[in-house]
Structure formats: structure tokens, C-alpha cells
Design a protein around this motif. Structure first.
Motif, mmCIF file in Angstrom:
data_model
loop_
_atom_site.group_PDB
_atom_site.id
_atom_site.type_symbol
_atom_site.label_atom_id
_atom_site.label_comp_id
_atom_site.label_asym_id
_atom_site.label_seq_id
_atom_site.Cartn_x
_atom_site.Cartn_y
_atom_site.Cartn_z
ATOM 1 N N LEU A 119 0.837 -1.214 0.000
ATOM 2 C CA LEU A 119 0.000 0.000 0.000
ATOM 3 C C LEU A 119 0.867 1.258 0.000
ATOM 4 C CD1 LEU A 119 -2.898 -0.893 2.483
ATOM 5 C CD2 LEU A 119 -2.882 -1.031 -0.014
ATOM 6 N N LEU A 120 1.959 1.232 0.743
ATOM 7 C CA LEU A 120 2.858 2.393 0.752
ATOM 8 C C LEU A 120 3.463 2.627 -0.634
ATOM 9 C CD1 LEU A 120 4.624 1.913 4.209
ATOM 10 C CD2 LEU A 120 3.125 3.809 3.548
ATOM 11 N N LEU A 121 3.781 1.538 -1.315
ATOM 12 C CA LEU A 121 4.281 1.673 -2.696
ATOM 13 C C LEU A 121 3.240 2.366 -3.565
ATOM 14 C CD1 LEU A 121 5.863 -1.874 -3.134
ATOM 15 C CD2 LEU A 121 7.107 0.266 -3.484
ATOM 16 N N LEU A 122 1.990 1.943 -3.424
ATOM 17 C CA LEU A 122 0.918 2.545 -4.218
ATOM 18 C C LEU A 122 0.710 4.010 -3.835
ATOM 19 C CD1 LEU A 122 -1.679 -0.375 -4.202
ATOM 20 C CD2 LEU A 122 -0.461 0.505 -6.198
ATOM 21 N N MET A 123 0.743 4.282 -2.540
ATOM 22 C CA MET A 123 0.546 5.666 -2.097
ATOM 23 C C MET A 123 1.638 6.577 -2.648
ATOM 24 S SD MET A 123 -0.694 4.979 1.842
ATOM 25 C CE MET A 123 -0.669 6.685 2.366
ATOM 26 N N ALA A 141 5.071 -2.416 -6.969
ATOM 27 C CA ALA A 141 3.774 -2.666 -6.327
ATOM 28 C C ALA A 141 3.093 -3.873 -6.970
ATOM 29 C CB ALA A 141 2.888 -1.427 -6.439
ATOM 30 N N ARG A 142 3.062 -3.886 -8.288
ATOM 31 C CA ARG A 142 2.414 -5.000 -8.991
ATOM 32 C C ARG A 142 3.125 -6.321 -8.680
ATOM 33 N NH1 ARG A 142 3.866 -7.060 -13.870
ATOM 34 N NH2 ARG A 142 5.077 -5.222 -14.424
ATOM 35 N N ARG A 143 4.435 -6.282 -8.709
ATOM 36 C CA ARG A 143 5.195 -7.516 -8.500
ATOM 37 C C ARG A 143 5.072 -8.020 -7.065
ATOM 38 N NH1 ARG A 143 10.013 -4.903 -12.205
ATOM 39 N NH2 ARG A 143 8.980 -5.387 -14.184
ATOM 40 N N PRO A 202 11.031 12.234 -1.216
ATOM 41 C CA PRO A 202 11.203 10.941 -1.873
ATOM 42 C C PRO A 202 12.299 10.085 -1.250
ATOM 43 C CG PRO A 202 10.955 12.658 -3.515
ATOM 44 C CD PRO A 202 11.048 13.345 -2.180
ATOM 45 N N ARG A 203 13.418 10.711 -0.867
ATOM 46 C CA ARG A 203 14.530 9.922 -0.329
ATOM 47 C C ARG A 203 14.079 9.174 0.932
ATOM 48 N NH1 ARG A 203 18.426 10.922 3.431
ATOM 49 N NH2 ARG A 203 20.319 9.647 3.249
ATOM 50 N N ALA A 204 13.415 9.910 1.822
ATOM 51 C CA ALA A 204 12.943 9.276 3.060
ATOM 52 C C ALA A 204 11.918 8.188 2.749
ATOM 53 C CB ALA A 204 12.333 10.333 3.973
ATOM 54 N N ARG A 205 11.092 8.433 1.765
ATOM 55 C CA ARG A 205 10.094 7.428 1.386
ATOM 56 C C ARG A 205 10.772 6.132 0.949
ATOM 57 N NH1 ARG A 205 5.653 10.559 -2.382
ATOM 58 N NH2 ARG A 205 4.611 11.706 -0.729
ATOM 59 N N PHE A 206 11.769 6.267 0.093
ATOM 60 C CA PHE A 206 12.459 5.061 -0.389
ATOM 61 C C PHE A 206 13.203 4.354 0.743
ATOM 62 C CE2 PHE A 206 11.961 6.758 -4.765
ATOM 63 C CZ PHE A 206 11.488 5.602 -5.374
ATOM 64 N N ILE A 207 13.788 5.137 1.646
ATOM 65 C CA ILE A 207 14.514 4.517 2.763
ATOM 66 C C ILE A 207 13.548 3.696 3.624
ATOM 67 C CG2 ILE A 207 15.685 5.029 4.945
ATOM 68 C CD1 ILE A 207 17.099 7.339 3.460
ATOM 69 N N ILE A 208 12.374 4.273 3.895
ATOM 70 C CA ILE A 208 11.399 3.549 4.722
ATOM 71 C C ILE A 208 10.948 2.257 4.028
ATOM 72 C CG2 ILE A 208 9.012 3.664 5.557
ATOM 73 C CD1 ILE A 208 9.629 6.602 6.317
ATOM 74 N N LEU A 209 10.682 2.361 2.740
ATOM 75 C CA LEU A 209 10.268 1.159 2.013
ATOM 76 C C LEU A 209 11.377 0.107 2.010
ATOM 77 C CD1 LEU A 209 8.345 2.668 -1.041
ATOM 78 C CD2 LEU A 209 7.430 1.051 0.643
ATOM 79 N N SER A 210 12.602 0.540 1.793
ATOM 80 C CA SER A 210 13.723 -0.405 1.786
ATOM 81 C C SER A 210 13.851 -1.087 3.141
ATOM 82 C CB SER A 210 15.033 0.317 1.446
ATOM 83 O OG SER A 210 14.923 0.984 0.221
ATOM 84 N N GLU A 211 13.698 -0.312 4.202
ATOM 85 C CA GLU A 211 13.768 -0.895 5.546
ATOM 86 C C GLU A 211 12.673 -1.931 5.746
ATOM 87 O OE1 GLU A 211 15.539 3.019 7.965
ATOM 88 O OE2 GLU A 211 13.408 2.512 8.082
ATOM 89 N N ARG A 212 11.509 -1.634 5.240
ATOM 90 C CA ARG A 212 10.400 -2.565 5.437
ATOM 91 C C ARG A 212 10.665 -3.894 4.727
ATOM 92 N NH1 ARG A 212 5.556 -0.441 7.581
ATOM 93 N NH2 ARG A 212 4.494 -2.274 6.782
ATOM 94 N N PHE A 213 11.213 -3.834 3.518
ATOM 95 C CA PHE A 213 11.468 -5.095 2.818
ATOM 96 C C PHE A 213 12.695 -5.811 3.379
ATOM 97 C CE2 PHE A 213 8.396 -3.300 -0.087
ATOM 98 C CZ PHE A 213 7.619 -4.423 -0.332
ATOM 99 N N ALA A 214 13.632 -5.068 3.962
ATOM 100 C CA ALA A 214 14.737 -5.728 4.668
ATOM 101 C C ALA A 214 14.188 -6.503 5.859
ATOM 102 C CB ALA A 214 15.760 -4.693 5.120
ATOM 103 N N ALA A 215 13.263 -5.887 6.569
ATOM 104 C CA ALA A 215 12.646 -6.572 7.716
ATOM 105 C C ALA A 215 11.858 -7.791 7.258
ATOM 106 C CB ALA A 215 11.735 -5.599 8.468
ATOM 107 N N ALA A 216 11.152 -7.647 6.138
ATOM 108 C CA ALA A 216 10.385 -8.786 5.609
ATOM 109 C C ALA A 216 11.325 -9.913 5.205
ATOM 110 C CB ALA A 216 9.542 -8.337 4.420
ATOM 111 N N ALA A 217 12.465 -9.556 4.625
ATOM 112 C CA ALA A 217 13.438 -10.584 4.221
ATOM 113 C C ALA A 217 13.949 -11.334 5.441
ATOM 114 C CB ALA A 217 14.589 -9.932 3.457
#
Lengths: 435, 267
Positions: free
Chosen positions: A314-318, A338-340, A383-398
Motif C-alpha cells: 500500500l505504501l508503494l501505491l501511495m 507494487a504490482r510484483r 522521496p529519499r525518506a520514502r524510499f529509505i522507509i520502504l527499503s527498511e520494510r522489505f529488509a525486515a520482511a526478508a
């Protein structure tokens, strides 16, 4: 707030959303945005309910169905997933509509379950495929027998009340016409009113088909808005020529076939024994009828992982729909990712959950995807902060997929594959941030 | 230089978008496991062993068709008709676009064996500094009408009607309920989607340079009459003619490697 007679006098050249039984209409920007935001929540909620039912479907004969039944169930699942994908396109179209008139899409929504008339006119329940869920789906997509009823206020926007999805879109469609009336001489939309209403950045809209043959139109004027709304309504309900191929038709057909199968073989069940409205914890905004996944089960952390990945999608879509300076390349990455993530993480994790016991009772139900939001989703301004947050979230998911796959045993073996997906998504987002 | 020209049909039982790549049965993409068939497993199989052959589909069998030493084509070379096998579970590593875009999917891991009688040539595609499997995307899409002809497809437009006719004929003959279900499922998908979204003449082009110590050359009877070198081998291939009904594709390409011939000296 202006009160007018119904639009019965509107030139017949225009698209009709049906007769109005009310003298109250959406006729301010705020009301129109509120209506569209309501549509976004509804499309989002419908999509999740359809996805939940689809992933509950049995796949193998070892689950107590014959080969022939498994094939029929696969066709039902494919049909439901097809409608869910259409709802994704409706959601994207509603996002374009709200963007076009100067709003920004919000993907927050109340947690499941929601009983009818508490938040929406119909109940929102996460439920396995069966008679009850199919009846609800038919109801959600059925043509509107009645029309909107709105009460009028002055400075405050009117409350939005409706019983059917098509009614809401009728309200919105007429709202566009209220705000951009026809020029009495040319009989075309008033260009000055159109320029006043459509103040959103066209390049902030989504004009692609998400690589899935979906129809997502760009909205830059009233005609485009009306056509988009008509498409959504007709795809759901059908049109005056009939309902063949509509979502209503798809669900009605599945419901009929399901009834025939159940009558022919009592005990036939197309879906796993998936817990209804599963949650990992209590939420203030959830209605009655939820069930907690027991915290001592493997399903519990897996469901939390699922919720984390879903919220990340959802954050990716937002971020995609509400750009704050992202480059076109970065926006493309956001859309693609987002799609992937939906195909490559959300759906498989949801499927895994429907196979994991939700309680310690071996005869108890399995879990399912809760689609929980643990808090309000919000993007930072840069945008930079947005990408950092998303990257952190997928690192946590990994990290969590790896932990669960290594400790959870064969029932979550699929997480090894999904762990790699999380790692790759994070790498993509890190690269996008740097680009 | 020893050059092996190979071709043949392979099978890859892989779920396709929008299904998750690791979907076991296939639901909403254009590939699926039929009733009675094992789950989809993503593995590229170039030999019949382990393949799940569907009636009226191509014969899975990639083999060396021509052998050249230097510039000279050698008839009756001991590697003529050698089997070409992908090992270690090599798959098209797309992962719904997460690992690579459509049309860029690498074969990963890439581990090749060419084998005939007692001769075995084998090499793995690994990073020479880390030892990890190399992840190298395809070189993209390429139109190859010659390959279509080599695959035995005279007229691609006739493929689907012919397949449908064959399946219908078989359906009329069989009383086996499982086979009938399989045939009916295939017929339904063929009517709706044909053989898939990609025309036969469009394929993916690969070029992998295999170096490093991960190789095996076994020629106990000295049939090769020379020595295969350990410096870089080059694998090139075109894979296309996708048949979504049989879950097969056609591969044609070359494997070249340094070779010191006892007869021809260094060539």
C-alpha cells in the motif's frame, strides 16, 4: 451548498447514471473528493474480500475433492481472481479521478470485519469461498434497485449514503456533471468550469495497464471522468444490453454452480477450513465477528509478516499515486514493484496462511490473510525518506521470511522462495533511491 | 575449437503472471498443471526424464546435431547426437518481474552437461571470484524464423487448429475419466488463449561465457581424439516457439570450447 432539481433536464447526449430520486447532490470539490475516497475504500475492500476467498480454494485431491471438482474449483478461483484484478483497476481509476480534481488518494481503511451499515452499506468480511461469501459478492456487485438518499447541510459536506456500489458511482458521476455543467449553447461541458475542477497534475495519474491488460484511463475532463465511471459500473453490474461478463454475472454463475455441486454431493466444500475474519490482535476500528489467530501458532508470526508486506504494498501505491518529486523512472519502479509484490509476495503469503493451523486444536481452522493495518499509513514528504522507509520494510520482511522458513519446517517451505523475493525487492528500492 | 550445434524441445512447467511464479498448479496465468499431473516445479528439462509429456505435444529431447572441429564439420563424431542436459534445477528466473523483467529471465542456475556414451562434458556458470552461481539475464528478444522451421513448424497459424482437432479426436475415443478431464481442460484453454501470448518466431537469446574451475571433462576411451581445454566455453542459444499447451519451448544454439586435436593439432 446549492440545491437543484434532479438532472432530468440534462441533455440526453450525456452519459446517464440513472434517474435521481433526491434533490441533493455532490456539488462541491470537497464532496466529490469525499465520494471518490469512499469509492477507493470500497474497491480496496472488495478486492481484499475476493482475494481472501480465492486463496482459500482447495487445489489438490488430497484436500478431499475429486480431480474433476479440483478443476472446477480452479475455474472458480480464476474467475474470482479476475474480478479482484478488475477491482485493482477500478481502484487505480478512482485514484486517477481523485487526483484529477486536486485530491490525493488515501489507502487507509478500517480493519476487517465491518458489519453492514457500520462503515459501508454492506458487510465487509474475510470469508472462505462458500455459499455465504458468494451471496455477499453477488450482493456487492448487483445492479442498484434504488437510488441515493442524501441529506443536505450547509458548509459541511453532505454525508454519503448508498446501498450499492453502482449508486455511489452514480452519485460521483452526477457530481462531476454538477460541477462541470453543459454550456447551454454548445451543449458541451463548460470549459471554464472544467478548468476550475480539473486542477490535478495529469502526470501524477496512472496511465498504464499494469502489464495485465487492465483498463485505467487518464482523467483530464468531465467526459473522461464520466466514461471511466460508466466503465467501472458496467464492468461490475453489466449494462442495459445485459450482464454477461460482468462481475455480477461471474459471481452469480459461480454461486449457481456451487449450489449445484453442493446438492449433487453433500459434503462438497471448495475451500479450506479457513478462519473467518482472522486477526493477529484486536483493533479499535474492527467490527464484531473477528477471530484471533492463536499467538502460539506458526500462523501468527506468518500473518504478521503478511500484514507487514501488505502494508508495504500500500505504501508503494501511495507513493506512486502521490508523487513528491520522484522522477519518472522512480515512479515506474514504484508501480512495477507494487504490482510484483502483489503477485510475488502478497498472494503467495496469503496462500501459505490458508494452510497453517490458526489454533492449537488440530481440528481447528487454518489461518488466512488478515489484511490488518496496525496504524495509519502515511508517507514522509521527501522521496529519499520514502524510499529509505520502504527499503527498511522489505529488509525486515526478508529477515522474517528467513527466520520463519528456517525454523518453521516444511509447512512454510515456500517462504524460502519468498525470502529471495523480499531481498530482490529491497535491492530494487535501494537502487531506485540512489537513481 | 570444438563447436557443438544443438537443438530440440525442452519443457518448463512454470506458472506465469499474474500467478505467483512458485504457484504449484497455475490458476490465472496461461500455464497450469492438469488433473493427475504433479505440481509445477519451474525446472527446465531438456530430456524426457522427469518431463510430464502431454499427448500431441512436442518430443522433449535436446541433442547435438552437428559437430565441428575448427572450421570442419565432422560426420559421425562421437558427440554427434549427444544429449544436452541442464542440471541443478535450472529455471527461468523471473519471479513475477522481481528478479528480472519479462523477456530478460536468466537461466538460473546454469549448469550444462553434454553426454554421449562414455563422454561427458560438463560446466557450471559461477562467479569466478565468489563461487556463487552467476545470474546473467538474457540478451533480450530475437526473431528467428529459421528456428521455427528447425522446430518442425511449417505454419504457426495451423498449430492451434491442428492441436484442437487432435485433442477432440482423442476425446471422442477415450472413456478414461481422468484423460477426458485433461483433454477437456486443454481444449478449453486452447480455445481461450491458444498456445500463449508469444508468437512462435519470438524467442530469448542467451550468451553465457563459462569459465572457472567448475568443469568436468570425462573421455575414458579417448574417443574425442584430443583434449578439451579449461579456458572459457561459450554457450549461445535461442529459446522460443513457446507452446503453452504442452509447456514446451524450442532451443537451438551452440557450445564452443577450446580443443587440442591429436589429429589436427591446435585448432
Amino acid at each position: 451548498m446549492r440545491y437543484r432539481r434532479a438532472l432530468a433536464t440534462t441533455p440526453t447526449k450525456n452519459i446517464s447514471f440513472g434517474p435521481l430520486r433526491t434533490s441533493v447532490r455532490l456539488d462541491t470539490r470537497e464532496e466529490l473528493i469525499n465520494g471518490l475516497q469512499e469509492a477507493i475504500q470500497i474497491e480496496h475492500g472488495l478486492m481484499l474480500q475476493y482475494l481472501f476467498a480465492a486463496v482459500s480454494c482447495k487445489r489438490h485431491v488430497r484436500e478431499g475433492v475429486t480431480e474433476e471438482e479440483a478443476e472446477v474449483i480452479r475455474q472458480w478461483e480464476a474467475g474470482i481472481l479476475g474480478v479482484a484484478r478488475d477491482e485493482m483497476a477500478h481502484l487505480a481509476t478512482a485514484c486517477n479521478l481523485v487526483t484529477a480534481v486536486g485530491g490525493s488518494p488515501d489507502f487507509n481503511r478500517p480493519n476487517f470485519p465491518q458489519e453492514a451499515h457500520r462503515w459501508f452499506p454492506f458487510g465487509f468480511q474475510l470469508e472462505r469461498l462458500g455459499t455465504e461469501s458468494l451471496n455477499r459478492f453477488v450482493r456487492a456487485e448487483s445492479p442498484k434497485p434504488t437510488l441515493l438518499a442524501l441529506s443536505a447541510r450547509d458548509i459541511a459536506p453532505d454525508p454519503i449514503e448508498f446501498d450499492y456500489v453502482g449508486e455511489l458511482y452514480g452519485l460521483i458521476g452526477n457530481g462531476f456533471r454538477n460541477l462541470v455543467p453543459d454550456d447551454p449553447i454548445t451543449k458541451q461541458p463548460d470549459s471554464q468550469a472544467e478548468a476550475t475542477l480539473f486542477i490535478g497534475r495529469p502526470d501524477a495519474q496512472d496511465a498504464s495497464d499494469w502489464s495485465a491488460n487492465l483498463t485505467i484511463p487518464s482523467i483530464t475532463n468531465r467526459r473522461a471522468a464520466e466514461a471511466a465511471i460508466t466503465f467501472i459500473v458496467e464492468q461490475g453490474e453489466g449494462n442495459s444490453a445485459g450482464q454477461t461478463g460482468s462481475h455480477f454475472d461471474t459471481f452469480s454463475t459461480i454461486a449457481r454452480e456451487h449450489e449445484q455441486r453442493t446438492s449433487a454431493r453433500p459434503g462438497f466444500t471448495p475451500s479450506r477450513n479457513v478462519m473467518k475474519n482472522p486477526l493477529t490482535r484486536r483493533h479499535r476500528d474492527a467490527g464484531i465477528g473477528f477471530n484471533l489467530i492463536e499467538s502460539s501458532t506458526l500462523a501468527h508470526p506468518t500473518a504478521e509478516l503478511f500484514n507487514h508486506v501488505y502494508a508495504s504494498a500500500l505504501l508503494l501505491l501511495m507513493q506512486f499515486f502521490d508523487p513528491a518529486g520522484e522522477t519518472p523512472d522512480q515512479r515506474q519502479v514504484l508501480q512495477d514493484t507494487a504490482r510484483r509484490v502483489m503477485s510475488g509476495l502478497v498472494r503467495p503469503l496469503a496462500e501459505v496462511l490458508t494452510t497453517l493451523p490458526a489454533t492449537t486444536d488440530p481440528r481447528g481452522p487454518t489461518a488466512g490473510p488478515p489484511f490488518e493495518l496496525y496504524g495509519v499509513l502515511k508517507l514522509p514528504a521527501h522521496p529519499r525518506a520514502r524510499f529509505i522507509i520502504l527499503s527498511e520494510r522489505f529488509a525486515a520482511a526478508a529477515a522474517e521470511t528467513q527466520r520463519l522458513w528456517k525454523t518453521g519446517g516444511p509447512s512454510v517451505a515456500r517462504l524460502e522462495f519468498l525470502h529471495r523475493n523480499c531481498v530482490l525487492v529491497r535491492e530494487t528500492l535501494v537502487a531506485a533511491q540512489a537513481s | 575449437m570444438l563447436k557443438l550445434s544443438f537443438s530440440g524441445w525442452l519443457q518448463c512447467r512454470l506458472a506465469t503472471d499474474p500467478d505467483p511464479t512458485d504457484d504449484p498448479r497455475g490458476v490465472s496465468g496461461w500455464t497450469y498443471a492438469l488433473a493427475g499431473e504433479p505440481d509445477l516445479d519451474r525446472v527446465i528439462r531438456t530430456q524426457p526424464l522427469g518431463a510430464t509429456i502431454r499427448p500431441f505435444g512436442p518430443t522433449v529431447d535436446v541433442r547435438v546435431r552437428r559437430v565441428s572441429v575448427g572450421d570442419q564439420e565432422i560426420d559421425r563424431h562421437p558427440l554427434q547426437s549427444a544429449s544436452v542436459v541442464l542440471l541443478s534445477g535450472g529455471a527461468f528466473e523471473g519471479r513475477n518481474g522481481i528478479a528480472s523483467e519479462d523477456t530478460e529471465e536468466p537461466i538460473f542456475p546454469f549448469h550444462l552437461r553434454v553426454e554421449n556414451g562414455g563422454i561427458r562434458l560438463e560446466r557450471q556458470f559461477r562467479d569466478i571470484s565468489t563461487g556463487e552461481w552467476k545470474f546473467q539475464k538474457s540478451d533480450g528478444v530475437e526473431v528467428n524464423n529459421d528456428a521455427v522451421r528447425e522446430a518442425g513448424i511449417d505454419n504457426p497459424d495451423e498449430l492451434v487448429p491442428r492441436r484442437i482437432a487432435s485433442l477432440q479426436e482423442r476425446l471422442a475415443q477415450t472413456a478414461d475419466s481422468l484423460e477426458r478431464l485433461q483433454l477437456q481442460t486443454r481444449l478449453r484453454h486452447l480455445a481461450a488463449r491458444g498456445l500463449g501470448p508469444v508468437p512462435a518466431f519470438i524467442g530469448l537469446r542467451y550468451r553465457y561465457t563459462l569459465d572457472g574451475p567448475w568443469l568436468l571433462v570425462s573421455d575414458p576411451q579417448h574417443e574425442l581424439a584430443g583434449t578439451v581445454g579449461s579456458s572459457a566455453w561459450v554457450f549461445t542459444a535461442w529459446i522460443g516457439c513457446w507452446d503453452g499447451d504442452a509447456l514446451c519451448g524450442f532451443m537451438t544454439g551452440e557450445l564452443t570450447m577450446p580443443f587440442v586435436s591429436r589429429v589436427f593439432s591446435l585448432v
